[in-house]
Design an enzyme around this catalytic site. Structure first.
Site, mmCIF file in Angstrom:
data_model
loop_
_atom_site.group_PDB
_atom_site.id
_atom_site.type_symbol
_atom_site.label_atom_id
_atom_site.label_comp_id
_atom_site.label_asym_id
_atom_site.label_seq_id
_atom_site.Cartn_x
_atom_site.Cartn_y
_atom_site.Cartn_z
ATOM 1 N N ASP A 324 -6.246 -101.823 31.990
ATOM 2 C CA ASP A 324 -4.912 -101.309 32.262
ATOM 3 C C ASP A 324 -4.537 -101.438 33.737
ATOM 4 O OD1 ASP A 324 -6.995 -99.363 32.719
ATOM 5 O OD2 ASP A 324 -5.419 -97.913 33.157
ATOM 6 N N GLU A 325 -3.265 -101.354 33.993
ATOM 7 C CA GLU A 325 -2.690 -101.253 35.341
ATOM 8 C C GLU A 325 -3.270 -102.294 36.312
ATOM 9 O OE1 GLU A 325 -1.450 -96.566 35.537
ATOM 10 O OE2 GLU A 325 -3.526 -97.037 36.008
#
Length: 531
Positions: A324-325
């Site tokens: 993620d991210e």
């Protein structure tokens, strides 16, 4: 007593309850959490014998490692821990004294894995001599759930100064709605001492949660010892704030004995700056330290070593690889990585895809199925390995799209199931439905369940229990109890949740009041049951 005879007892008893009166099931006065699949009760009382015993005759489960015996002792200990027991049951009618509990487990194995049968049946008669409660389960882990439910129908009687089982006779047939019922702990943002983690594991069993998602490392720290690359834990906050390899094994063993799988996570390629403290070659540059350097073969060699070590500790079929991210600007502005991108005809987003898919192949080579945060699906869709489980966290509608694509999903949408969001109230935790807008039974089966997440930017040993409880319990009932038995209006279960919160307090768990924001202190003097 044989299994067939026990089955006969259950069938006979369920028939009797049905014939006596449909009103025998009084949901308003049931204080069991989470609510069982099927439950009938009466209005009598029994006394728990001072010598209450466990009997396993007729069981195929030999209990060589004492999983069942230890669980029985824990259950009786929490029942008896609220007060000093003064009542002597040897002086009353033995037909009203519950002498013990007979547990019959039909599987000889103590293997714990995703999909392990957790069903059980619990029968507590109203009279008899000798008088025993009965639990029947396919596996020892179902029996553990049965013991937990039994412990919740036992109460200290202030008049007799002993333990009573209220509302007998009981007939309960129970099993979870979802196979994955998780709680995530983050030990990177703040280190959690092992006794604290163990206490959280104990509290999970009270609500029948069955997966501890251990978010071990992140940008801020890398506290775990891994033999293949021993300098990784140089990224810990301090020497005392570290977990040895043996500590990891201990957490997994402790959880297993309580019916809880441990899901380990390494979040790659982002959220990994701490890795480079011990191995600076993992950083694209000293000024640009994450994501991990996609152009360096050492990065993937190290991930392979980590997962090899993980496979020796973490026996759950899944490993979480994060994903993620990810901000790829570091790759695109670092000269040697930029050169590698050009040579391989990639831009930042293609390199991100390359990294995620290659990490997945490494995990598969160690026998794991993969869990990734939802950004990987949002970006790469069906390019993900078919064994991928997509972990939804950003919002609604993702699970629906994931299962349409034929992949599995776990739900943790942050607006409802993030415990660190202190403004997320228990009513939202209770109402959050993992199968929203998913009506096809085949697609519904791809939703493994859900998880509440305790991200630890503002959580440590001082406040973790009141941050988790009782809101996690609201989600636990959503994940355990059949959909048709869940309250459409959460306020209808508020008194029962309040009772469970007080039960947690009695068992030494610092659960916050039901009313108010997450981990909010009591507003004013009042009974536990009214807060």
């Amino acid at each position: 007593m044989g299994i067939r005879r026990l089955e006969g007892i259950f069938l006979w008893y369920l028939l009797c309850i049905f014939v006596i009166s449909a009103s025998a099931v009084d949901i308003k006065h049931l204080n069991i959490w989470p609510m069982p699949k099927s439950v009938s009760h009466g209005y009598g009382n029994l006394h728990l014998s001072n010598e209450f015993e466990l009997r396993t005759d007729g069981s195929k489960f030999a209990d060589a490692s004492s999983i069942l015996k230890d669980a029985f002792k824990r259950s009786i200990d929490v029942v008896r821990s609220t007060h000093v027991i003064e009542f002597n049951t040897s002086k009353i009618d033995p037909s009203l004294v519950l002498k013990g509990i007979r547990v019959v487990v039909s599987s000889p194995s103590d293997e714990l894995q995703h999909g392990t049968d957790e069903s059980y049946k619990l029968h507590v008669p109203a009279r008899g001599s000798p008088l025993y409660a009965h639990i029947e389960a396919k596996t020892v882990y179902g029996a553990l759930h049965g013991l937990e439910t039994f412990s919740q129908v036992c109460h200290y009687n202030i008049s007799s100064r002993g333990i009573q089982v209220h509302q007998v006779p009981w007939a309960i047939a129970d099993q979870p709605r979802f196979s994955y019922r998780g709680l995530m702990l983050d030990t990177s943002r703040h280190y959690l001492p092992i006794p604290v983690i163990k206490k959280v594991i104990d509290s999970m069993t009270y609500a029948k949660l069955n997966v501890l998602h251990w978010h071990i490392v992140d940008t801020q720290s890398f506290p775990l010892e891994l033999p293949s690359y021993p300098k990784l834990w140089n990224g810990a906050y301090s020497i005392p704030e570290r977990y040895t390899f043996a500590d990891g094994e201990e957490i997994v063993s402790y959880a297993k004995r309580r019916g809880i799988n441990v899901l380990a996570e390494i979040d790659v390629p982002g959220h990994a700056e701490s890795w480079g403290v011990g191995y600076p070659a993992l950083w694209p540059s000293k000024d640009c330290k994450q994501p991990l350097d996609v152009s360096n073969e050492f990065t993937f060699k190290l991930i392979d070593g980590i997962l090899s070590d993980f496979s020796k500790i973490f026996k759950y079929k899944f490993v979480h690889l994060g994903g993620d991210e990810v901000n790829t600007s570091c790759w695109e502005t670092t000269p040697h990585v930029q050169k590698w991108l050009h040579k391989n005809r990639m831009n930042g987003s293609k390199a991100y895809e390359y990294f995620v898919l290659r990490a997945q192949k490494i995990a598969l080579s160690h026998g794991y199925d993969i869990i990734n945060w939802e950004e990987t699906f949002n970006n790469f869709g069906k390019k993900l390995n078919p064994k991928t489980v997509v972990h939804n966290w950003l919002g609604s509608g993702v699970a629906q799209n994931v299962v349409k694509a034929g992949l599995r999903c776990i739900v943790s949408n942050q607006d409802s199931w993030y415990l660190d969001h202190l403004d997320a109230l228990w009513q939202g935790f209770y109402s959050n439905e993992p199968l929203t807008n998913i009506t096809d039974p085949k697609q519904q089966a791809l939703v493994l369940g859900g998880e509440v997440c305790a991200w630890a930017e503002h959580i440590d040993a001082s406040d973790i229990e009141q941050t988790i409880w009782p809101r996690a319990a609201a989600a636990a009932e959503r994940l355990w109890t059949p959909y048709g038995k869940l309250a459409k209006d959460p306020e209808k279960v508020k008194s029962r949740l309040s009772y469970f919160r007080c039960l947690l307090n009695q068992r030494g768990v610092a659960a916050a009041p039901v009313d108010g924001l997450g981990r909010e202190a009591p507003i004013e003097p009042a009974s536990c049951y009214l807060q």
